[in-house]
Design a protein around this motif. Structure first.
Motif, short mmCIF file in Angstrom:
data_model
loop_
_atom_site.label_atom_id
_atom_site.label_comp_id
_atom_site.label_asym_id
_atom_site.label_seq_id
_atom_site.Cartn_x
_atom_site.Cartn_y
_atom_site.Cartn_z
N GLU B 180 0.86 -1.18 0.00
CA GLU B 180 0.00 0.00 0.00
C GLU B 180 0.90 1.23 0.00
OE1 GLU B 180 -3.80 0.06 0.45
OE2 GLU B 180 -3.02 1.83 -0.58
N ALA B 181 0.48 2.29 -0.67
CA ALA B 181 1.31 3.50 -0.76
C ALA B 181 1.13 4.35 0.49
CB ALA B 181 0.95 4.29 -2.00
N VAL B 182 1.78 3.94 1.58
CA VAL B 182 1.55 4.61 2.86
C VAL B 182 2.05 6.05 2.86
CG1 VAL B 182 1.41 2.63 4.39
CG2 VAL B 182 3.64 3.49 3.73
N ILE B 483 5.87 5.76 -13.88
CA ILE B 483 4.85 6.58 -14.55
C ILE B 483 5.48 7.26 -15.76
CG2 ILE B 483 3.38 8.62 -14.31
CD1 ILE B 483 2.99 7.80 -11.38
N ILE B 484 6.72 7.72 -15.62
CA ILE B 484 7.40 8.40 -16.73
C ILE B 484 7.54 7.47 -17.93
CG2 ILE B 484 9.59 9.43 -17.45
CD1 ILE B 484 9.85 10.46 -14.56
N VAL B 485 7.94 6.24 -17.68
CA VAL B 485 8.12 5.34 -18.82
C VAL B 485 6.84 4.63 -19.24
CG1 VAL B 485 10.56 4.96 -18.32
CG2 VAL B 485 8.86 3.40 -17.37
N GLY B 486 5.74 4.86 -18.52
CA GLY B 486 4.45 4.31 -18.93
C GLY B 486 4.24 2.86 -18.54
N GLN B 487 4.78 2.47 -17.40
CA GLN B 487 4.55 1.11 -16.91
C GLN B 487 3.63 1.16 -15.69
OE1 GLN B 487 8.04 -1.04 -15.89
NE2 GLN B 487 9.07 -0.61 -17.81
N PRO B 488 3.04 0.03 -15.34
CA PRO B 488 2.30 0.00 -14.06
C PRO B 488 3.27 0.26 -12.91
CG PRO B 488 1.89 -1.99 -15.33
CD PRO B 488 2.97 -1.25 -16.02
N VAL B 489 2.82 1.04 -11.93
CA VAL B 489 3.71 1.37 -10.82
C VAL B 489 3.87 0.16 -9.90
CG1 VAL B 489 3.24 3.81 -10.86
CG2 VAL B 489 1.82 2.33 -9.46
N GLY B 494 0.21 -3.81 -8.80
CA GLY B 494 1.34 -3.64 -9.72
C GLY B 494 2.64 -4.17 -9.17
N ALA B 495 2.67 -4.42 -7.85
CA ALA B 495 3.90 -4.88 -7.22
C ALA B 495 4.16 -6.34 -7.48
CB ALA B 495 3.84 -4.62 -5.72
N ILE B 496 3.13 -7.02 -7.95
CA ILE B 496 3.26 -8.46 -8.11
C ILE B 496 3.39 -8.82 -9.59
CG2 ILE B 496 2.10 -10.67 -7.73
CD1 ILE B 496 0.60 -8.75 -5.48
N ASP B 497 4.36 -9.62 -9.89
CA ASP B 497 4.50 -10.10 -11.26
C ASP B 497 3.72 -11.40 -11.40
OD1 ASP B 497 6.10 -8.05 -12.10
OD2 ASP B 497 7.95 -9.05 -11.42
N LEU B 498 2.90 -11.49 -12.43
CA LEU B 498 2.13 -12.71 -12.64
C LEU B 498 2.85 -13.57 -13.67
CD1 LEU B 498 -1.61 -11.66 -12.74
CD2 LEU B 498 -0.38 -12.84 -10.94
#
Lengths: 86, 505
Positions: B180-182, B483-489, B494-498
């Motif tokens: 979570e973005a605390v 965000i700058i390169v246009g990827q999910p943060v 977004g923290a988890i790779d599937l």
């Protein structure tokens, strides 16, 4: 008599030196590398006070701090002694 | 407390270490009460510390470890022994004036008390509650165990289980999710009430000169980690002997307030006659309890002047070598010549605190180090609002607590309710590196490891240019750079790779 001891001040939480043989288990518990721990300078007044108990401390030693939290009672926090802070 | 110091052989020390706790026979009778001992092997450096619980007269017994075979006089009970990094003899205040230990000596070590973590140990009741909860499959924090004790006794087992279930549910609801973005939540939670803060300063009743910055300016000051706050002030608690005694408190204030000559007297310069006159202002000097004798003794420190007392309120000052330049210099020097007091503390007032039922001194200006060493000051509670000073005198952990305390006080003063955890996060982040760092370009944001994140914050071109020159690599681990390169943060989902494993053929 002896000079004023900072560890007795109410705003300073308890500082404990982690023995060298317990350091690995602390790092394992936190799942973290030593460099990633929060830092504390070797010139910090609290470290100077600890040095009076344990003798000279080397950078790289881990300090356990028992903090009083307004929400969670008491909890442990760790800092690693570093030579200089930025 | 006195300690027993003695020289011993390595073989004896080994014997103690193997047998501790044990009785140890020595050929010396300690004069006072001793509770600890230090053993040296080379006469000047102490390597072992022992805890002594009792001293008795010597009796023969088999269980006693002996220092010598003959001439033994007393037995000490050694509870424990531990090895120290060598401490020199100069660390002790000895009863005799010697610089090496040949046999025995008594002395006091300049030692700092080591607080044991007694608060952390659980009472049997609390332990029972927690063990019980764990056996039922609930993880209950220690802070709640106290409150649960009475319910455990009064409620039936069924109902108690229901209660635990409910407690666990409520706790789970309040838990923050992983990734979570605390930081963002904390920033917004502090920022929104910040817009409602007023810009006023707070005045102490009746004392016009004394005010403390509060509200938004103070909050900005705290997070900016200013070297000197705009209104530094201290709260000085007093020791038992002083805090009920009004006369002593007044005396202490007199010694606290930094008084210079210009504060209590007028300086009149006569250019024609080439002299200066210090004229004591009765009203001001009575207020600060300064007499003409104090002024004269302060004048002794200034070189190159001759001073004479004219009457009971005037001092005539002449120069040893007459020159206009020197006259001007002396005049300027006189203004800032301190008469008494602690440096930087301009004003101090005492108030009878109804809660404590004791006198507490409030000051304008702050000098923690000097005040803590003053007699009559309770050095364990005295406090300043200057965070950098707290860091320098009491350490980074104290500074962390000071940031939290100041921010919390500032917000609650305005009647704003910000969750404590947000402030704790801010103060933890500010002291993460071991020194207090500001939030912003100079501090936390300016030292992010990612180039793109720094460039996105402030002074874009400088960071990009420097990164290009040094060949910095950005692993794209943070939010701003993704965000700058246009990827999910890398937050939340977004923290988890599937990874998808297709049907194997």
């Amino acid at each position: 008599m002896s000079k004023f001891n900072v560890l007795e001040h109410e705003i300073v939480p308890e500082h404990h030196l982690v023995p060298v043989d317990e350091e690995m288990s602390v790092l394992k518990k936190l799942n973290i590398a030593r460099d990633n721990l929060p830092k504390i300078s070797i010139n910090d007044p609290a470290i100077k006070a600890l040095e009076e108990i344990h003798g000279k401390l080397e950078p790289g030693r881990i300090i356990k701090i028992i903090r009083k939290s307004p929400t969670a009672g008491y909890y442990e926090y760790y800092r690693v002694v570093v030579k200089s802070v930025i | 407390m006195k300690s027993l110091l003695w020289k011993d052989t390595k073989a004896n020390i080994k014997k103690i270490a193997e047998n501790a706790p044990c009785y140890y026979g020595i050929d010396y009778v300690p004069e006072g009460k001793v509770s600890s001992g230090y053993i040296t092997a080379d006469k000047t450096n102490f390597e072992f510390e022992v805890k002594i619980s009792s001293v008795e007269e010597f009796k023969k017994s088999d269980e006693i470890v002996l220092k010598k075979k003959t001439g033994l006089k007393s037995i000490i009970k050694i509870e424990s022994i531990r090895k120290l990094d060598k401490i020199p003899i100069s660390d002790f205040k000895l009863s005799e004036n010697i610089n090496e230990i040949k046999t025995f000596a008594e002395g006091e070590r300049f030692i700092v008390k080591y607080r044991e973590k007694d608060e952390l140990t659980l009472s049997p009741d609390q332990k029972e509650i927690i063990d019980d909860a764990v056996s039922r499959g609930f993880d209950i924090p220690v802070s709640l165990a106290n409150k649960l004790i009475k319910y455990k006794k009064s409620l039936s087992d069924d109902k108690y289980e229901k209660l635990l279930k409910r407690v666990d549910l409520e706790l789970k609801k309040r838990e923050i999710d992983p990734y979570e973005a605390v930081g963002i939540i904390a920033a917004q939670s502090i920022g929104e009430p910040g817009t409602q803060m007023t810009m006023r300063t707070f005045h102490f009743a009746g004392v016009v000169e004394m005010n403390v910055t509060l509200g938004l300016p103070r909050l900005i000051e705290i997070v900016d980690a200013r070297r000197i706050p705009s209104t530094p002030s201290m709260v000085i608690y007093l020791t038992e002997k002083y805090k009920h005694d009004e006369d002593r408190v007044r005396e202490l204030i007199k010694n606290l307030e930094n008084t210079t000559i210009i504060d209590v007297a007028d300086i009149i310069t006569d250019v024609g006659e080439m002299n200066l006159t210090v004229k004591l202002d009765k009203l001001k000097s009575n207020d600060r309890l300064v007499t003409l004798t104090d002024v004269i003794s302060a004048l002794e420190k200034i070189k190159g002047i001759i001073y004479n007392q004219v009457d009971d309120e005037r001092i005539l000052i002449k120069l040893q070598q007459e020159s206009f330049k020197k006259l001007y210099q002396v005049q300027e020097q006189l203004k800032i010549t301190p008469i008494k007091g602690v440096n930087k503390i301009n004003r101090a007032i005492a108030r009878l605190d109804p809660k404590e039922n004791a006198w507490i001194i409030y000051t304008q200006g702050s000098n923690l180090k000097d005040v803590l060493n003053m007699e009559g000051v309770d050095a364990t509670r005295t406090y300043t609002n200057d965070i950098i000073e707290v860091e320098n005198v009491l350490g980074v952990e104290a500074a962390r607590n000071a940031i939290y305390r100041e921010a919390e006080n500032t917000l609650s003063e305005q009647g704003l309710n910000v969750d404590k955890r947000h402030l704790m996060l801010v103060s933890d982040m500010m002291t993460f590196s071991g020194a207090v760092r500001a939030v912003g370009r100079q501090g936390i944001s300016g030292r992010k490891s990612s180039v793109l994140a720094r460039a996105a914050f402030e002074i874009t071109s400088k960071h990009l240019l420097k990164a290009g020159l040094l060949g910095e690599i950005d692993p794209l681990a943070g939010v701003a750079e993704n965000i700058i390169v246009g990827q999910p943060v890398t937050l939340g989902t977004g923290a988890i790779d599937l990874v998808y494993k297709g049907n194997k053929k």
